[in-house]
Design a protein around this motif. Structure first.
Motif, PDB file in Angstrom:
ATOM      1  N   LYS A 135       0.839  -1.206   0.000  1.00 39.17           N
ATOM      2  CA  LYS A 135       0.000   0.000   0.000  1.00 39.17           C
ATOM      3  C   LYS A 135       0.876   1.259   0.000  1.00 39.17           C
ATOM      4  O   LYS A 135       0.559   2.262  -0.652  1.00 39.17           O
ATOM      5  CB  LYS A 135      -0.900  -0.010   1.229  1.00 39.17           C
ATOM      6  N   ASP A 139       0.645   4.036  -2.870  1.00 37.35           N
ATOM      7  CA  ASP A 139       0.379   5.460  -2.609  1.00 37.35           C
ATOM      8  C   ASP A 139       1.459   6.337  -3.235  1.00 37.35           C
ATOM      9  O   ASP A 139       1.171   7.427  -3.770  1.00 37.35           O
ATOM     10  CB  ASP A 139       0.305   5.712  -1.103  1.00 37.35           C
ATOM     11  N   SER A 142       0.944   6.271  -7.023  1.00 33.72           N
ATOM     12  CA  SER A 142      -0.297   6.983  -7.381  1.00 33.72           C
ATOM     13  C   SER A 142      -0.132   8.494  -7.305  1.00 33.72           C
ATOM     14  O   SER A 142      -0.856   9.241  -7.970  1.00 33.72           O
ATOM     15  CB  SER A 142      -1.436   6.556  -6.451  1.00 33.72           C
ATOM     16  N   SER A 143       0.819   8.931  -6.483  1.00 32.31           N
ATOM     17  CA  SER A 143       1.044  10.381  -6.345  1.00 32.31           C
ATOM     18  C   SER A 143       1.803  10.963  -7.538  1.00 32.31           C
ATOM     19  O   SER A 143       1.903  12.185  -7.701  1.00 32.31           O
ATOM     20  CB  SER A 143       1.822  10.687  -5.056  1.00 32.31           C
ATOM     21  N   GLN A 159      -4.121  -1.291  -7.020  1.00 32.49           N
ATOM     22  CA  GLN A 159      -4.359  -1.187  -5.577  1.00 32.49           C
ATOM     23  C   GLN A 159      -4.258  -2.559  -4.922  1.00 32.49           C
ATOM     24  O   GLN A 159      -4.931  -3.508  -5.347  1.00 32.49           O
ATOM     25  CB  GLN A 159      -5.727  -0.569  -5.294  1.00 32.49           C
TER      26      GLN A 159
END
Length: 469
Positions: A135, A139, A142-143, A159
Motif C-alpha cells: 500500500k 500510494d 499513485s502520487s 491497488q
C-alpha cells in the motif's frame, strides 16, 4: 508446498507402550469430567497428535474438553475453506460450520477459541504486514503523474488487497467486500455470539437472517447496492463461531425455530460445567508448535480456480466401506426424524444428515494435516468419527431444545410413565427395565415405545440404555 512435519516427540506416541501411556493419561485428565457427563465430547475421533493437544490444554490451561475440541474443528473448517468439498453420490457439502459454545461467565469458553484460531490470526497478521508494504508503494506511485511514472520505470499502479481469513464485522456488505478478495473463504468469530444475531433485523426484517441461511447452504450470494458496484459470489464459504451464555439462548431462538435457522447451529454445552481454579501447569511449547503446523498445513492447501477465477473445490468421495456405513446411518436418522414428536426435533435430525458429511470432510482433511491420510477419499475412520460427533451435537441440540421449552421431557410424561422413568437406574438393560415396567403395570409394548424416545434415553449399545435426565 511440502506439508509441515509435526514435532518428532509426537512420533513416540505411536509406539505400543507410549500409546497405552497416552491413553491412560487422557483418561486420567478427563475422567473427572466424564464421571459427571452423560454426553462426553468424543476426543477419540481426532488424530492422535490432536488428542494430545486437547489433553495438554485441558491439563495446563483448564480448557474444557468440549470447548477446545469444538474450537479446533472450527479452525479446521476455516483453514480448509473452499479448497475441498465432499460428495456422497447424492449431493455436495462444504466444510462450513456454525458453532455456538455455551457456558456461564467465567467457564473458560472464549480462550479455547482464541487458542485454536491463533495460527490463522498469525497468517492474517503476516498478510496485513505485506499489504501495508504494498500500500505504501501504491500510494507513492499513485502520487506521480503518468510522465513521472514512466521516467521512474513504474507501471500503472494496482491497488493491493488484504486477503484476510477472520472477520468480526458481521454485516453482509462487509463480509462480501472481504469475501470477493479472499475467494478461499472466511471465518466469522464473535466472542459474544449475541452480537451476531441481534443485528439480523437492523435493516429489513428477516433479510440478514436469510443471508445466513443461504450462506450455510452454499447458495450464491448477490449483493446489490445503490452507491457501488454489485457483488456476486458463486461459491460462498463463511463459517461462524462464537460464545453465548445459557440465559441468552431464548433470545437466539426467538422466531428462529420454524425457518430451520436454529437447526444449523452446532451447540457445545457440556454437562455440569464449573469455573475452575487457576492451573499452575505450564503448556509445553511443543503443543503450540504442533497445532501451528497442523493448521498451516491446511492453510497451504491449493485453491483451484476455473476460467473465471472462481473457486473450483477438489471434490472428495467416499471409499465403498465408508459410503456403506454412512448410508446405513442415514436410514436410522431418517426413521428418527419421521418418528419425532414435533417439528423442532424433526429439524434437528434432518440437518445432521448434512453435518455428518461436513464433519467427515473436516476430519479427513485434519487427518491429512497430521500425516494420517492422503486425502484421496473420505475413509471409514473419518465417517466413524463424524458420526460420533453428530451424536454428541445431536444430544447437545436436544439439551438446548429442552432449555428453550423450559420443560423437561420427563415432566411431559403421563403419571405412570413418569414414575417408571424416575424408578429406572441411570443405566439399565432392556430386560431390567421391563421387569420394572411390569411392577408398574405398564405393558411391554408401551414400555418399548418409551425406550424409543431419544429425548429421554441414550441407546449407547444394543439392548443397553442410559437416562438423559
Amino acid at each position: 508446498m511440502e506439508a509441515r512435519k509435526l514435532n518428532p516427540e509426537f512420533n513416540d506416541l505411536f509406539e505400543p507402550k507410549k500409546i497405552i501411556d497416552h491413553v491412560e493419561k487422557l483418561k486420567s485428565v478427563t475422567t473427572k469430567e466424564k464421571e459427571a457427563k452423560k454426553n462426553p465430547f468424543p476426543v477419540e475421533v481426532f488424530p492422535k497428535p490432536v488428542q494430545e493437544i486437547i489433553t495438554a490444554t485441558n491439563r495446563s490451561l483448564n480448557y474444557p474438553t468440549d470447548f477446545i475440541g469444538a474450537s479446533m474443528l472450527y479452525a479446521v473448517s476455516v483453514a480448509v475453506g473452499n479448497t475441498h468439498k465432499i460428495h456422497n453420490g447424492v449431493f455436495e457439502q462444504t466444510a462450513v460450520l456454525y458453532l455456538s459454545i455455551v457456558g456461564r461467565a467465567g467457564t473458560n469458553k472464549s480462550h479455547p477459541l482464541t487458542f485454536a484460531l491463533k495460527p490463522i490470526e498469525e497468517r492474517d497478521k503476516q498478510r496485513f504486514k505485506g499489504y501495508q508494504e504494498l500500500k505504501q508503494e501504491y500510494d507513492l506511485v499513485s502520487s506521480l503523474n503518468k510522465k513521472e511514472r514512466e521516467a521512474q520505470g513504474y507501471d500503472e499502479p494496482v491497488q493491493p488487497i488484504w486477503e484476510q481469513h477472520l472477520i468480526t464485522d458481521f454485516t453482509p456488505e462487509a463480509l462480501t467486500d472481504v469475501h470477493k478478495f479472499n475467494k478461499r473463504g472466511i471465518g466469522v468469530y464473535a466472542d459474544e455470539l449475541a452480537s451476531w444475531f441481534k443485528n439480523f433485523n437492523r435493516y429489513n426484517k428477516g433479510s440478514e437472517e436469510q443471508f445466513w441461511l443461504s450462506v450455510w447452504s452454499g447458495k450464491p450470494l448477490r449483493i446489490n447496492r445503490k452507491t457501488s458496484e454489485p457483488i456476486y459470489i458463486p461459491e460462498p464459504f463463511i463459517s461462524v463461531a462464537g460464545t453465548i451464555q445459557p440465559g441468552v439462548l431464548n433470545e437466539l431462538a426467538k422466531d428462529r425455530t420454524e425457518n430451520g435457522f436454529l437447526d444449523r447451529i452446532l451447540f457445545v454445552i457440556p454437562d455440569d460445567l464449573k469455573k475452575e481454579y487457576w492451573s499452575e501447569n505450564q503448556l509445553d511449547e511443543v503443543i503450540i508448535q504442533n497445532w501451528n503446523a497442523v493448521i498451516n498445513n491446511l492453510l497451504d492447501l491449493d485453491l483451484e480456480q476455473d476460467e473465471n477465477l472462481n473457486p473450483k473445490p477438489t471434490v472428495l468421495k467416499f471409499t465403498p466401506e465408508a459410503k456403506q456405513l454412512l448410508f446405513e446411518w442415514q436410514k436410522t436418522v431418517t426413521d428418527l426424524s419421521n418418528k419425532a414428536d414435533n417439528e423442532a426435533l424433526s429439524g434437528i435430525y434432518a440437518k445432521f444428515e448434512q453435518y455428518a458429511l461436513r464433519l467427515a470432510l473436516n476430519l479427513e482433511l485434519l487427518r491429512y494435516a497430521c500425516g494420517e491420510s492422503n486425502k484421496q477419499a473420505v475413509t471409514v475412520e473419518a465417517v466413524k468419527g463424524a458420526l460420533k460427533l453428530v451424536e454428541y451435537f445431536k444430544n447437545s441440540a436436544l439439551k438446548v431444545h429442552t432449555i428453550l421449552t423450559n420443560t423437561s421431557p420427563v415432566d411431559k410424561l403421563p403419571g405412570d410413565k413418569k414414575n417408571l422413568y424416575n424408578a429406572l437406574p441411570e443405566e439399565f438393560t432392556t430386560s431390567e427395565g421391563l421387569e420394572l415396567a411390569n411392577d408398574f403395570g405398564i405393558a411391554e409394548r408401551t414400555y418399548k415405545r418409551l425406550l424409543a424416545n431419544r429425548e429421554l434415553f441414550n441407546n449407547y449399545k444394543r439392548g443397553e440404555y442410559e437416562k438423559r435426565f
